[in-house]
Design an enzyme around this catalytic site. Structure first.
Site, PDB file in Angstrom:
ATOM      1  N   ASP B 145       0.695  -1.291  -0.160  1.00 13.84           N
ATOM      2  CA  ASP B 145       0.099  -0.656  -0.236  1.00 13.84           C
ATOM      3  C   ASP B 145       0.477   1.364   0.095  1.00 13.84           C
ATOM      4  O   ASP B 145       2.325   0.891   0.410  1.00 13.84           O
ATOM      5  CB  ASP B 145      -1.415  -0.274   1.131  1.00 13.84           C
ATOM      6  CG  ASP B 145      -0.637  -0.369   2.127  1.00 13.84           C
ATOM      7  OD1 ASP B 145       0.749   0.408   2.899  1.00 13.84           O
ATOM      8  OD2 ASP B 145      -0.845   0.385   3.606  1.00 13.84           O
ATOM      9  N   ASP B 317      -7.691  -6.486   0.129  1.00 10.51           N
ATOM     10  CA  ASP B 317      -6.624  -7.259   1.315  1.00 10.51           C
ATOM     11  C   ASP B 317      -7.507  -7.634   2.907  1.00 10.51           C
ATOM     12  O   ASP B 317      -8.531  -5.961   2.958  1.00 10.51           O
ATOM     13  CB  ASP B 317      -5.315  -6.417   1.348  1.00 10.51           C
ATOM     14  CG  ASP B 317      -5.759  -5.079   1.803  1.00 10.51           C
ATOM     15  OD1 ASP B 317      -6.311  -4.845   1.101  1.00 10.51           O
ATOM     16  OD2 ASP B 317      -4.947  -5.258   2.685  1.00 10.51           O
ATOM     17  N   CYS B 355     -13.680 -28.590   5.643  1.00 15.32           N
ATOM     18  CA  CYS B 355     -12.129 -27.599   4.989  1.00 15.32           C
ATOM     19  C   CYS B 355     -11.453 -28.880   4.920  1.00 15.32           C
ATOM     20  O   CYS B 355     -11.133 -29.968   5.691  1.00 15.32           O
ATOM     21  CB  CYS B 355     -12.260 -26.986   6.141  1.00 15.32           C
ATOM     22  SG  CYS B 355     -10.783 -26.032   6.022  1.00 15.32           S
ATOM     23  N   CYS B 357      -8.257 -28.284   5.333  1.00 12.91           N
ATOM     24  CA  CYS B 357      -6.760 -27.160   5.470  1.00 12.91           C
ATOM     25  C   CYS B 357      -5.800 -27.821   6.476  1.00 12.91           C
ATOM     26  O   CYS B 357      -6.504 -29.357   7.137  1.00 12.91           O
ATOM     27  CB  CYS B 357      -6.558 -26.005   5.858  1.00 12.91           C
ATOM     28  SG  CYS B 357      -7.520 -25.833   8.422  1.00 12.91           S
ATOM     29  N   CYS B 360      -7.592 -28.264   9.696  1.00 13.61           N
ATOM     30  CA  CYS B 360      -9.621 -29.145  10.537  1.00 13.61           C
ATOM     31  C   CYS B 360      -8.681 -30.963   9.981  1.00 13.61           C
ATOM     32  O   CYS B 360      -9.808 -31.575  10.162  1.00 13.61           O
ATOM     33  CB  CYS B 360      -9.843 -28.754   9.283  1.00 13.61           C
ATOM     34  SG  CYS B 360     -10.660 -27.144  10.078  1.00 13.61           S
ATOM     35  N   HIS B 386      -6.328 -22.216   8.679  1.00 12.03           N
ATOM     36  CA  HIS B 386      -7.496 -21.775   8.862  1.00 12.03           C
ATOM     37  C   HIS B 386      -8.473 -20.993   8.511  1.00 12.03           C
ATOM     38  O   HIS B 386      -9.014 -21.107   7.088  1.00 12.03           O
ATOM     39  CB  HIS B 386      -8.453 -22.913   9.975  1.00 12.03           C
ATOM     40  CG  HIS B 386      -9.929 -22.893   9.539  1.00 12.03           C
ATOM     41  ND1 HIS B 386      -9.647 -23.901   8.863  1.00 12.03           N
ATOM     42  CD2 HIS B 386     -10.852 -22.197  10.126  1.00 12.03           C
ATOM     43  CE1 HIS B 386     -11.462 -23.081   8.623  1.00 12.03           C
ATOM     44  NE2 HIS B 386     -11.842 -22.913   9.432  1.00 12.03           N
TER      45      HIS B 386
END
Lengths: 423, 423
Positions: B145, B317, B355, B357, B360, B386
């Site tokens: 930014d 973002d 999920c 991931c 999980c 996660h």
């Protein structure tokens, strides 16, 4: 949102989606003697002490240049090459590392603390979760200490002939732990190697105190043997005796007669320093059986470990690599460096040139300096990865050196380079 | 211990052991027009605005059910499928995740903050380290930014026609940032996408204040274009105008005339709420060029993102997934859950059933509850993995829905399930 536990576990206490390599505790109870473990192929047979020999220690070779031993400890959850280092996950979690990252460091067995887990979240919850391995998603071997070290470190406790009374650090509730309780907790937690409940003798202590204390430790060891319930867990005894050679010998011999599958030297790393530590190991190890693994509890710095390997120790655990990581101290071949120091601000070299860990392959000292300076959690993560990897590399090279009969010179060369450093 | 920097860098500013995929900044300056990038094969050609089109946005399809767009942004460091979510690594470090873990969540581009990096460690150090990618070991695209949002959020600052004076939060030193300074800092940091310096209009602000402010933002955008030095960085403009449709339109049209390679909508997520946010996007997006990526800065919660995708936004973002992770709030298909709550103590289900991931696949809510309770760093690590994975899955499914022309019903179904939850 909250489903019942029964929906999640089948009758064998196995979760519905078992993790690879997980063996539900109930299954292990009913293994027949002289049959092979389904996952590892290791034969179970009855030990003289009454526990199944799912744990087999093999002494591969002894180094002719010192007392160092190269061995192999087979467990239901995998083979541990010794000498080995066990990183510490006190609350069933390594500080700042996932199990996958711990495994990547070369760690094969980790330690969790019975005292802390008893208080939080409690062993019953861990048991319901399918045991420590399932709870923390670590499929390799785990060792739990007996809680003795922590309980005896508490400022307020009451030691009796049967155990110790102390207060819960948060609730204030009175808690009692004796040999029977320590076994029950560790049986519920379900680690592969569990420790007998012992009195950790403070340093310094009089010979008289130490002599009385080891009688208690010996009686408690016997009580632990009797109340230990699970044949898929190896119960190790702990040799106490302070800094008194005759007491250490006496304790070692009496415990050896009880035929435990492994032996630890306890009551070290309590402020006695490297010189006394070396002496204690030197006059205790010869009285431990050669065909059983030997574990030096809570040790230590790289130099402590190398000196103890040279004196016949096979297993180590310590919080140092992960604790130092959080305070910006990293281990290198040329000694420890403190990455918060200003001279690392523009140092674009990796932490250790010779290291191939994830941290050293990808990041510079300047980046880590910045992370510590910015108080970023990633600093602890990367440093823990590096420090534990450093320890595991030290152990791997130690094992190779022993195999080649050159451990003494390996140790001297390593220490010469290591002690050259700034700190 | 401290080696000189010159020993570590060759003349091209490349580290001696270059990371895979790293292209040293100096190399990129000398790419010829109409030649292909050596790593990506993308053709460079001169943009009307004067910056090389190493960045190519392709609008793949528009969803007939709403304004959602499926696109692709090609950059020298990889292709970004849009709509996309960029997790935030403020100090050139994702909070509680290694770059490898960030990549595993499906993240392809990340954001770092110019203001924070200017103060600590300073852009010159990052430049010497070979740029942000090399410094933080993230080889995918990075966006910085402009620092405007942070500077204008400071309680004490002095805004002039040329920029902003403020004081260093630690040293108290007076610092000035204007368009030229913002470009110089971002050129030194070396992100792939950089942002024009703008005045972030506070909420609420009068129409009069906002009207004067966008004149400044437009003048600064022009100044940024002129002082931007690196053709391997795409400079995006930021549309301001507060909650005033005519000002937003005016700002968008004037910036569009300057022909930037991408456009952001700024000045949102400053307390205006979802309804106003939707309105701002709704009356601004139509005035942004269709053949350029559109980025909504600092947004947001899953519901904010879905509503904005439906209104034609391509890039987002937000710190929310990693920040919420540290305070025990995790995202699931059925809404947010707060894992410190007592009802998760014995909940042996994964955080989110659907999920896949790392968190999980391996851990239960009970384990995470325990980690938060024991104040273990691993709680933040697993929860960040996660949450970011949850966001990236949401973006992936959004892209698929747009491709199939059913984004509107996808959004409605997702939100129906998501809003059913306890929080």
């Amino acid at each position: 949102m909250v489903e019942s536990e029964s929906a999640h576990f089948d009758k064998k206490g196995k979760t519905k989606t078992p993790r690879q390599g997980t063996v539900a505790p109930d299954r292990l109870f009913c293994y027949k003697e002289n049959t092979a473990h389904p996952a590892t192929g290791i034969l179970f047979h009855q030990c003289p002490s009454g526990s199944a020999a799912m744990f087999q220690y093999t002494l591969i070779n002894k180094d002719p240049s010192c007392q160092a031993r190269r061995g192999r400890l087979e467990t239901p959850r995998g083979v541990i090459e010794t000498p080995t280092f066990m990183p510490v996950g006190t609350h069933a979690a390594m500080k700042a590392m996932t199990p996958a990252q711990v495994e990547e460091t070369g760690s094969r067995i980790i330690l969790a603390n019975t005292y802390h887990l008893h208080l939080k979240p409690g062993e019953e919850l861990v048991r319901k979760a399918g045991g420590l391995h399932s709870f923390m998603a670590w499929q390799g071997p785990i060792l739990t200490d007996s809680g003795g070290f922590q309980v005896f470190s508490l400022p307020k406790k009451k030691i009796t002939e049967d155990g110790v009374f102390f207060r819960h650090e948060v609730t204030g509730e009175e808690i009692f732990i004796g040999p029977k309780e320590a076994m029950a907790i560790q049986n519920a937690l379900g680690a592969d190697i569990i420790m007998a409940f012992d009195e950790c003798i403070p340093f310094p202590a009089t010979a008289d105190y130490a002599a009385r204390s080891i009688r208690k430790t010996l009686r408690w060891a016997e009580a632990c043997l009797q109340s230990h319930q699970r044949r898929d867990q190896a119960l190790f005894a702990i040799v106490q005796g302070g800094i008194y050679p005759d007491l250490r010998r006496n304790c070692a011999e009496e415990l050896t007669a009880m035929d435990f599958p492994g032996y630890a030297i306890g009551g070290v790393s309590v402020g006695e320093g490297l010189e006394l530590l070396k002496q204690v190991v030197e006059y205790t190890a010869p009285f431990l059986p050669e065909n059983k693994p030997r574990y030096l509890m809570g040790v230590g710095l790289p130099e402590d470990i190398l000196e103890s390997v040279a004196r016949g120790i096979d297993m180590f655990d310590c919080v140092i690599p992960t604790r130092y990581a959080r305070s910006a101290t990293l281990f290198t071949r040329v000694g420890r460096i403190r990455l918060t120091k200003r001279n690392y601000r523009r140092d674009f070299y990796p932490v250790d040139h010779s290291c191939d860990c994830y941290c050293c392959r990808n990041f510079t000292r300047a980046y880590l300096h910045h992370l510590y300076n910015a108080n970023e959690i990633l600093s602890a993560i990367l440093a823990a990865i590096h420090n534990v990897h450093f320890y595991q590399t030290l152990m791997k090279e130690s094992r190779e050196a022993i195999e080649q009969g050159r451990f003494r010179s390996f140790k001297e060369e390593f220490l010469a380079g290591y002690n050259r450093a700034e700190s």
